[in-house]
Motif scaffolding. Structure first.
Motif, PDB file in Angstrom:
ATOM      1  N   LEU A  15     -14.425   4.510   0.527  1.00 11.22           N
ATOM      2  CA  LEU A  15     -13.776   3.222   1.118  1.00 11.22           C
ATOM      3  C   LEU A  15     -13.660   2.108   0.121  1.00 11.22           C
ATOM      4  CD1 LEU A  15     -12.934   1.472   3.594  1.00 11.22           C
ATOM      5  CD2 LEU A  15     -15.279   0.895   4.088  1.00 11.22           C
TER       6      LEU A  15
ATOM      7  N   LEU B 215     -10.657   3.461  -2.112  1.00 18.29           N
ATOM      8  CA  LEU B 215      -9.412   3.236  -1.426  1.00 18.29           C
ATOM      9  C   LEU B 215      -8.928   1.817  -1.449  1.00 18.29           C
ATOM     10  CD1 LEU B 215      -9.777   5.707   1.477  1.00 18.29           C
ATOM     11  CD2 LEU B 215      -8.143   5.990  -0.789  1.00 18.29           C
TER      12      LEU B 215
ATOM     13  N   LYS C 211      -8.092   0.560  -4.709  1.00 19.71           N
ATOM     14  CA  LYS C 211      -6.596   0.958  -5.076  1.00 19.71           C
ATOM     15  C   LYS C 211      -5.409   0.365  -4.375  1.00 19.71           C
ATOM     16  CE  LYS C 211      -3.767   5.261  -5.585  1.00 19.71           C
ATOM     17  NZ  LYS C 211      -3.792   6.712  -5.264  1.00 19.71           N
TER      18      LYS C 211
ATOM     19  N   GLU D 287      -7.098   8.266   5.511  1.00 17.86           N
ATOM     20  CA  GLU D 287      -8.674   8.285   5.323  1.00 17.86           C
ATOM     21  C   GLU D 287      -9.038   6.909   5.435  1.00 17.86           C
ATOM     22  OE1 GLU D 287     -10.698  10.264   5.353  1.00 17.86           O
ATOM     23  OE2 GLU D 287     -12.602   9.845   4.212  1.00 17.86           O
ATOM     24  N   LEU D 288      -8.269   6.059   5.047  1.00 15.95           N
ATOM     25  CA  LEU D 288      -8.654   4.634   4.642  1.00 15.95           C
ATOM     26  C   LEU D 288      -8.766   4.013   6.245  1.00 15.95           C
ATOM     27  CD1 LEU D 288      -9.283   1.890   3.300  1.00 15.95           C
ATOM     28  CD2 LEU D 288      -6.557   1.734   3.226  1.00 15.95           C
ATOM     29  N   SER D 289      -7.698   4.347   7.191  1.00 13.08           N
ATOM     30  CA  SER D 289      -7.698   3.908   8.318  1.00 13.08           C
ATOM     31  C   SER D 289      -9.022   4.546   9.244  1.00 13.08           C
ATOM     32  CB  SER D 289      -6.641   4.205   9.113  1.00 13.08           C
ATOM     33  OG  SER D 289      -5.540   3.524   8.824  1.00 13.08           O
TER      34      SER D 289
ATOM     35  N   ILE E 258       0.680  -1.019  -0.115  1.00 11.34           N
ATOM     36  CA  ILE E 258      -0.010   0.005   0.079  1.00 11.34           C
ATOM     37  C   ILE E 258       0.806   1.334  -0.183  1.00 11.34           C
ATOM     38  CG2 ILE E 258      -2.209  -0.981   1.012  1.00 11.34           C
ATOM     39  CD1 ILE E 258      -1.351  -0.019   3.719  1.00 11.34           C
TER      40      ILE E 258
ATOM     41  N   GLU F 294      -4.502   9.384   1.954  1.00 18.89           N
ATOM     42  CA  GLU F 294      -5.336   8.285   1.686  1.00 18.89           C
ATOM     43  C   GLU F 294      -5.165   7.165   2.679  1.00 18.89           C
ATOM     44  OE1 GLU F 294      -5.779   8.057  -3.349  1.00 18.89           O
ATOM     45  OE2 GLU F 294      -3.984   7.667  -2.421  1.00 18.89           O
ATOM     46  N   LEU F 295      -3.976   7.090   3.123  1.00 18.73           N
ATOM     47  CA  LEU F 295      -3.922   5.959   4.116  1.00 18.73           C
ATOM     48  C   LEU F 295      -4.509   6.421   5.437  1.00 18.73           C
ATOM     49  CD1 LEU F 295      -0.271   5.154   3.656  1.00 18.73           C
ATOM     50  CD2 LEU F 295      -2.287   3.714   3.062  1.00 18.73           C
TER      51      LEU F 295
ATOM     52  N   GLN G  97      -0.150   9.613   1.859  1.00 12.43           N
ATOM     53  CA  GLN G  97      -0.561   9.650   3.516  1.00 12.43           C
ATOM     54  C   GLN G  97      -1.912  10.159   3.610  1.00 12.43           C
ATOM     55  OE1 GLN G  97       2.218   8.924   5.730  1.00 12.43           O
ATOM     56  NE2 GLN G  97       3.013   7.884   3.773  1.00 12.43           N
TER      57      GLN G  97
ATOM     58  N   LEU H  17      -0.343   4.329  -1.957  1.00 14.83           N
ATOM     59  CA  LEU H  17      -1.496   5.311  -1.527  1.00 14.83           C
ATOM     60  C   LEU H  17      -0.597   6.346  -0.843  1.00 14.83           C
ATOM     61  CD1 LEU H  17      -3.249   2.874  -1.960  1.00 14.83           C
ATOM     62  CD2 LEU H  17      -4.639   3.555  -0.057  1.00 14.83           C
TER      63      LEU H  17
ATOM     64  N   SER I 258      -1.798  -2.984  -6.179  1.00 13.25           N
ATOM     65  CA  SER I 258      -0.354  -3.657  -6.246  1.00 13.25           C
ATOM     66  C   SER I 258      -0.329  -5.163  -6.125  1.00 13.25           C
ATOM     67  CB  SER I 258       0.114  -2.952  -4.734  1.00 13.25           C
ATOM     68  OG  SER I 258      -0.677  -3.729  -3.651  1.00 13.25           O
TER      69      SER I 258
ATOM     70  N   GLU J 212       1.377   2.959   6.585  1.00 14.07           N
ATOM     71  CA  GLU J 212       1.015   1.758   6.148  1.00 14.07           C
ATOM     72  C   GLU J 212       0.689   0.448   7.115  1.00 14.07           C
ATOM     73  OE1 GLU J 212       3.742   3.734   5.526  1.00 14.07           O
ATOM     74  OE2 GLU J 212       3.356   4.247   3.447  1.00 14.07           O
TER      75      GLU J 212
ATOM     76  N   ALA K  99      -2.817   1.033   8.392  1.00 17.69           N
ATOM     77  CA  ALA K  99      -3.840   0.674   7.420  1.00 17.69           C
ATOM     78  C   ALA K  99      -4.040  -0.557   7.229  1.00 17.69           C
ATOM     79  CB  ALA K  99      -3.890   1.386   6.228  1.00 17.69           C
TER      80      ALA K  99
ATOM     81  N   ASN L  33      -5.706  -2.207  10.187  1.00 20.26           N
ATOM     82  CA  ASN L  33      -7.316  -2.013  10.148  1.00 20.26           C
ATOM     83  C   ASN L  33      -8.030  -2.734   9.192  1.00 20.26           C
ATOM     84  OD1 ASN L  33      -8.075   0.177  12.007  1.00 20.26           O
ATOM     85  ND2 ASN L  33      -6.746   1.526  11.035  1.00 20.26           N
TER      86      ASN L  33
END
Lengths: 160, 160
Positions: B144, B147, B150, A143-145, A133, A140-141, A138, A136, B154, B20, B23, B26
């Motif tokens: 969500l 993300l 995305k 926001e994802l969390s 990841i 985005e990370l 910082q 992505l 990878s 990273e 996330a 999470n």
DNA sequence: CGACGATAGTTTACATGTAATATATTCTCC
DNA sequence: GGAGAATATATTACATGTAAACTATCGTCG
């Protein structure tokens, strides 16, 4: 506009019934793929993801811990711990020590060999995190969390 | 400002090494909790998550499918399918039909009983979806999903 | 037509997750 | 102080996921 990437991955013929369903399936599928990758890495070192997790928890704590305390930090149910510890002990990565005050309690202690294996894995694990990841941003990370933590509000609310 | 909810949940003493890692954990934890909830629902109807997944795929396709095609839509590896189908067949929810043209292929077909069970689960499943992530706004759900998709770029890039 | 490689599934061995039950200890309360 | 509840682990039974090896077919190419 919508990417439909997941729908395509699953070769689904029909679109998703709801954004809720789509998000849930996205969580499950992403998790599965990540677990596969980490599982592969750990297996190269004779570990499974769960075993690595136990070792990490022990190192983070810095001192021996009872079985239940370890289980609490994993999502798993208690009974699985016995076999898990059995196999780690057989590999010499942890040691069982019965507590003298409360003889019901068994302390699990990380051995030098276990600590060494962990250390050996630190760099590869971080690198895999970056590979998976790192693309992505910082923002985005974070926001994802944030979104995932918000997801879990419902779970703890209803049950625990 | 940072919630630290995950760190608190895991009773971690040290903060996360990187956004990273945070996330990724999470994702794993959210998935585990959701899987637990769905697993519980399915178990009430004599199914596991994987079994439900197979039935859903068969219904979505609308016609019998070879084992491998089903496996392809799940994250799982092939060998697991055999036992999975065995148990579904034993419950009378699917049927095996050997293809006459290519005798290597075995078609899996959803039975009426299987379709009925699925139909019976539709409403509870949708409701659980709503309960679990219904408190996120439509915008948040889309973000969500975006993300997470995305994230998976990878994986497919490096391997598949 | 007959060997060889590819393909579809199965089998086996092992680690795990879940539930239910059992065992050993400790705690609590009358 | 002892019965019974609570706690910490372990055990058992079953479904699953992974890897590796095996079987049955099919296709092809010489």
């Amino acid at each position: 506009m919508t990417t439909n990437r997941l729908q395509h991955e699953l070769k689904k013929k029909h679109p998703f019934e709801s954004p809720e369903q789509e998000a849930t399936l996205n969580i499950i599928r992403t998790n599965d793929q990540f677990q596969n990758r980490f599982g592969r890495l750990f297996r190269e070192h004779g570990l499974t993801s769960s075993q690595y997790n136990v070792l990490r928890i022990l190192r983070g704590e810095g001192k021996p811990m009872p079985c239940l305390d370890i289980a609490e930090r994993m999502v798993q149910v208690v009974p699985a711990m016995t076999g898990l510890i059995d196999r780690l002990e057989k590999q010499g990565l942890v040691r069982r020590d019965r507590c003298t005050e409360d003889r019901r309690v068994i302390f699990i202690e990380l051995t030098d060999k276990g600590a060494g294996l962990l250390h050996q894995l630190d760099e590869p694990v971080m690198e895999l995190h970056r590979n998976l990841i790192g693309h992505l941003s910082q923002t985005e990370l974070k926001e994802l969390s944030r979104l995932l933590e918000k997801c879990r509000l419902s779970v703890s609310g209803v049950f625990d």
